[in-house]
Enzyme design. Structure first.
Site, PDB file in Angstrom:
ATOM      1  N   GLU A 224       0.878  -1.173   0.000  1.00 52.36           N
ATOM      2  CA  GLU A 224       0.000   0.000   0.000  1.00 52.36           C
ATOM      3  C   GLU A 224       0.911   1.217   0.000  1.00 52.36           C
ATOM      4  O   GLU A 224       1.431   1.613   1.043  1.00 52.36           O
ATOM      5  CB  GLU A 224      -0.899  -0.016   1.254  1.00 52.36           C
ATOM      6  CG  GLU A 224      -1.861  -1.192   1.322  1.00 52.36           C
ATOM      7  CD  GLU A 224      -3.055  -1.047   0.378  1.00 52.36           C
ATOM      8  OE1 GLU A 224      -3.263   0.052  -0.166  1.00 52.36           O
ATOM      9  OE2 GLU A 224      -3.771  -2.042   0.192  1.00 52.36           O
ATOM     10  N   CYS A 258      -2.204   9.455   2.288  1.00 53.03           N
ATOM     11  CA  CYS A 258      -1.734   8.865   1.031  1.00 53.03           C
ATOM     12  C   CYS A 258      -2.654   9.216  -0.129  1.00 53.03           C
ATOM     13  O   CYS A 258      -2.222   9.252  -1.269  1.00 53.03           O
ATOM     14  CB  CYS A 258      -1.620   7.351   1.182  1.00 53.03           C
ATOM     15  SG  CYS A 258      -3.136   6.582   1.751  1.00 53.03           S
TER      16      CYS A 258
HETATM   17  P1  NAD Z   1       7.288   5.036   7.675  1.00 53.83           P
HETATM   18  O1  NAD Z   1       8.549   5.821   7.688  1.00 53.83           O
HETATM   19  O2  NAD Z   1       6.426   5.013   8.872  1.00 53.83           O
HETATM   20  O3  NAD Z   1       7.671   3.570   7.233  1.00 53.83           O
HETATM   21  C1  NAD Z   1       6.739   2.521   7.190  1.00 53.83           C
HETATM   22  C2  NAD Z   1       7.325   1.292   7.836  1.00 53.83           C
HETATM   23  O4  NAD Z   1       8.493   0.876   7.137  1.00 53.83           O
HETATM   24  C3  NAD Z   1       7.726   1.524   9.279  1.00 53.83           C
HETATM   25  O5  NAD Z   1       7.265   0.439  10.037  1.00 53.83           O
HETATM   26  C4  NAD Z   1       9.232   1.603   9.210  1.00 53.83           C
HETATM   27  O6  NAD Z   1       9.852   1.179  10.399  1.00 53.83           O
HETATM   28  C5  NAD Z   1       9.548   0.662   8.067  1.00 53.83           C
HETATM   29  N1  NAD Z   1      10.814   0.984   7.397  1.00 53.83           N
HETATM   30  C6  NAD Z   1      11.320   2.204   7.147  1.00 53.83           C
HETATM   31  N2  NAD Z   1      12.497   2.101   6.497  1.00 53.83           N
HETATM   32  C7  NAD Z   1      12.728   0.779   6.342  1.00 53.83           C
HETATM   33  C8  NAD Z   1      13.770   0.016   5.746  1.00 53.83           C
HETATM   34  N3  NAD Z   1      14.812   0.597   5.174  1.00 53.83           N
HETATM   35  N4  NAD Z   1      13.671  -1.329   5.763  1.00 53.83           N
HETATM   36  C9  NAD Z   1      12.608  -1.937   6.317  1.00 53.83           C
HETATM   37  N5  NAD Z   1      11.585  -1.268   6.908  1.00 53.83           N
HETATM   38  C10 NAD Z   1      11.650   0.063   6.914  1.00 53.83           C
HETATM   39  O7  NAD Z   1       6.316   5.502   6.527  1.00 53.83           O
HETATM   40  P2  NAD Z   1       6.560   6.395   5.229  1.00 53.83           P
HETATM   41  O8  NAD Z   1       7.188   5.581   4.189  1.00 53.83           O
HETATM   42  O9  NAD Z   1       7.089   7.732   5.566  1.00 53.83           O
HETATM   43  O10 NAD Z   1       5.010   6.579   4.871  1.00 53.83           O
HETATM   44  C11 NAD Z   1       4.586   7.566   4.033  1.00 53.83           C
HETATM   45  C12 NAD Z   1       4.265   6.953   2.682  1.00 53.83           C
HETATM   46  O11 NAD Z   1       3.298   5.947   2.850  1.00 53.83           O
HETATM   47  C13 NAD Z   1       3.664   7.953   1.724  1.00 53.83           C
HETATM   48  O12 NAD Z   1       4.204   7.732   0.453  1.00 53.83           O
HETATM   49  C14 NAD Z   1       2.187   7.595   1.717  1.00 53.83           C
HETATM   50  O13 NAD Z   1       1.528   7.937   0.541  1.00 53.83           O
HETATM   51  C15 NAD Z   1       2.236   6.114   1.934  1.00 53.83           C
HETATM   52  N6  NAD Z   1       1.012   5.621   2.536  1.00 53.83           N
HETATM   53  C16 NAD Z   1       0.250   4.790   1.794  1.00 53.83           C
HETATM   54  C17 NAD Z   1      -0.956   4.340   2.315  1.00 53.83           C
HETATM   55  C18 NAD Z   1      -1.837   3.427   1.520  1.00 53.83           C
HETATM   56  O14 NAD Z   1      -2.759   2.873   2.120  1.00 53.83           O
HETATM   57  N7  NAD Z   1      -1.607   3.230   0.238  1.00 53.83           N
HETATM   58  C19 NAD Z   1      -1.359   4.719   3.595  1.00 53.83           C
HETATM   59  C20 NAD Z   1      -0.531   5.550   4.329  1.00 53.83           C
HETATM   60  C21 NAD Z   1       0.666   6.002   3.787  1.00 53.83           C
END
Ligand code: NAD
Length: 474
Positions: A224, A258
């Site tokens: 997602e 998102c």
């Molecule tokens: P985040 O930084 O919270 O990361 C998400 C998860 O990935 C966390 O649990 C984090 O610990 C883990 N993570 C981070 N780096 C990692 C790595 N190198 N290796 C393994 N795991 C790792 O979230 P984010 O990425 O900043 O979230 C924002 C993004 O998410 C935006 O692009 C947004 O559009 C998208 N998003 C999508 C949805 C959807 O339902 N499609 C919903 C919410 C957010």
């Protein structure tokens, strides 16, 4: 200086304990504890009680993480997730029932059936922007489908992550679902384990890491992700309503959604009127200015504040609303940028903040071509009459689409929610969520005894050697 996680008192799980958690859950799965539908319903009820009993604490944690109002946290998270749980409990018997398949006259004696079976032990990795919607909600479906689950909340929203872990321990059965808190080392250790499904919500860069790690085990993945969700506004749109609905979608959670409208495409004439309507709508929403409004959320952390602010300071468009901010309080004003060039600082990556550029186009066709020249977005918004709505939908691709409103498709549990292409793959919500975490086990059950057994053997015996081509004609 203490990190935000330390300030929030968030305690990380150790990397060393992760393989054992995985092994314990895998063992329990094989006991069939989670196969029982009443057990699953009971766990789902517990999850609903966990949220309802502790709504105030959750609202408080979300306020600390995101400066979000009570109304938005209830309307946008606790209420939605509890409704999803109730809906899932109501439908579970129906969703979990084996489906008898009609496969034509050749097969009724073999009872072709699809059994809905749990996949096994699954991992849910969530993002920080809606700690309940994108972290707890997938777990509803993983449990409903009869799996054991580990969920790792995002450390970027530490107050919510801490509270979820505390409440989980009080309400949920630790033998079958567990919370692991931590950052990248814990996420990596989790991804190194064997799972039968992984659901990851977050950005595409990490999405690729998740998919690569999962490939080692041939583990199916639901991603997602995000992206730039276009908003095409036609001259036939009611611009006053459009401005309110778009501004709401862009300012909800301060644009850290998102599915927030990421940029607008419209003609210069529509832009002129729309900008005036945005100014009116902003005044209506925040009469004393958004900085003083308790209804307007804050940016999650300094890093994201600087990232979004640099898009605003780097723009080659005209800031016609907002543009101001305060890093110390992580406030960024709802900002509208007119005449943003198509290669503007606001037009490369996902904005994920309360900034909305408007790119002018000659007509709908140019907007459609622009959308098609970019990655498929998570959602596409169109405002205007129905005839052109059909044209826009027929000629573009996106995870979801909404005509004349924003964000609301997420709230309809009966609609599958997910992306396509770089905005992700797979989906959840309602039955789609249950199906994501279920295995459709194709089953035939051919009788060997009695009259039916005799009849099947008679008809099917031509497959046994010695083979005769003449039997193929029968
Ligand atoms: P985040 O930084 O919270 O990361 C998400 C998860 O990935 C966390 O649990 C984090 O610990 C883990 N993570 C981070 N780096 C990692 C790595 N190198 N290796 C393994 N795991 C790792 O979230 P984010 O990425 O900043 O979230 C924002 C993004 O998410 C935006 O692009 C947004 O559009 C998208 N998003 C999508 C949805 C959807 O339902 N499609 C919903 C919410 C957010």
């Amino acid at each position: 200086m203490a990190t935000p996680q330390e300030q929030a008192g968030l305690v990380y799980s150790t990397v060393e304990e992760i393989p054992q958690i995985n092994a314990d859950l895998r063992k329990v799965f094989l006991t069939h504890k989670t196969r029982d539908l009443e057990y699953r319903k009971n766990q789902l009820k517990q999850m609903a009680f966990m949220i309802k009993d502790n709504e105030n604490l959750l609202v408080e944690a979300l306020k600390k993480d995101l400066g979000r109002s009570r109304f938005d946290s209830v309307f946008g998270e606790t209420m939605l997730v509890v409704n999803e749980i109730v809906d899932t409990i109501k439908n579970l018997d129906k969703w979990a029932k084996s489906e008898r398949v009609w496969a034509g006259m050749a097969w009724p004696m073999h009872y072709p059936t699809v059994r809905k079976e749990p996949k096994g032990t699954v991992l849910v990795l969530g993002a920080w922007n809606y700690p309940l919607n994108v972290q707890v909600s997938p777990v509803i479906y993983a449990i409903a489908a009869g799996n054991c689950v580990v969920m790792k909340p995002s450390e970027v929203a530490p107050h919510s992550a801490k509270l979820i872990a505390e409440l989980w321990g009080k309400y949920m059965d630790p033998e079958t679902s567990r919370i692991v808190n931590g950052g990248i080392p814990q996420a990596t250790a989790l991804l190194d384990q064997r799972w039968e499904h992984i659901m990851y919500t977050g950005n595409g860069t990490v999405g690729r890491i998740v998919a690569e790690k999962a490939a080692k085990w041939l583990c199916p993945v639901t991603l997602e992700l995000g992206g730039k969700s276009p908003t095409i506004i036609d001259e036939t749109a009611d611009l006053a309503k459009t401005a309110r609905r778009v501004l709401w979608g862009k300012t909800f959670n301060s644009g850290q959604t998102c599915i927030a409208p990421d940029y607008i495409m419209c003609t210069p004439a529509v832009q002129t009127k729309l900008v005036e309507e945005f100014k009116k709508a902003s005044k209506e929403f925040f009469p004393n200015g958004p900085a003083k409004s308790a209804d307007f959320s804050r940016i999650i952390n300094d890093g994201h504040w600087k990232r979004i602010n640099s898009m605003v300071t780097g723009t080659r468009g005209k800031v016609v609303l907002g543009g101001d901010g305060d890093q110390s309080t992580k406030y960024l004003a709802p900002t509208i940028i007119a005449d943003a060039p198509q290669d503007d600082s606001t037009m490369s990556g996902e904005i994920f903040g309360p900034v909305l550029p408007i790119c002018t186009v000659k007509n709908i066709d140019e907007a459609i071509d622009f959308v098609n020249s970019r990655d498929q977005p998570l959602v596409l918004y169109y405002f205007g009459d129905q005839k052109k709505a059909k044209k826009v939908l027929d000629n573009t691709r996106s995870g979801g689409a909404v005509v004349n409103d924003t964000l609301l498709h997420f709230a309809v549990a009966e609609l599958p929610f997910g992306g396509t292409g770089p905005s992700g793959y797979g989906n959840y919500h309602g039955k789609a969520g249950f199906d994501t975490f279920s295995h459709d086990r194709a089953t035939l059950n051919a009788p060997a005894k009695g009259v039916v057994g005799f009849a099947i053997e008679k008809v099917m015996s031509m497959r046994y050697p010695p083979l005769r081509d003449s039997d193929l004609a029968k």
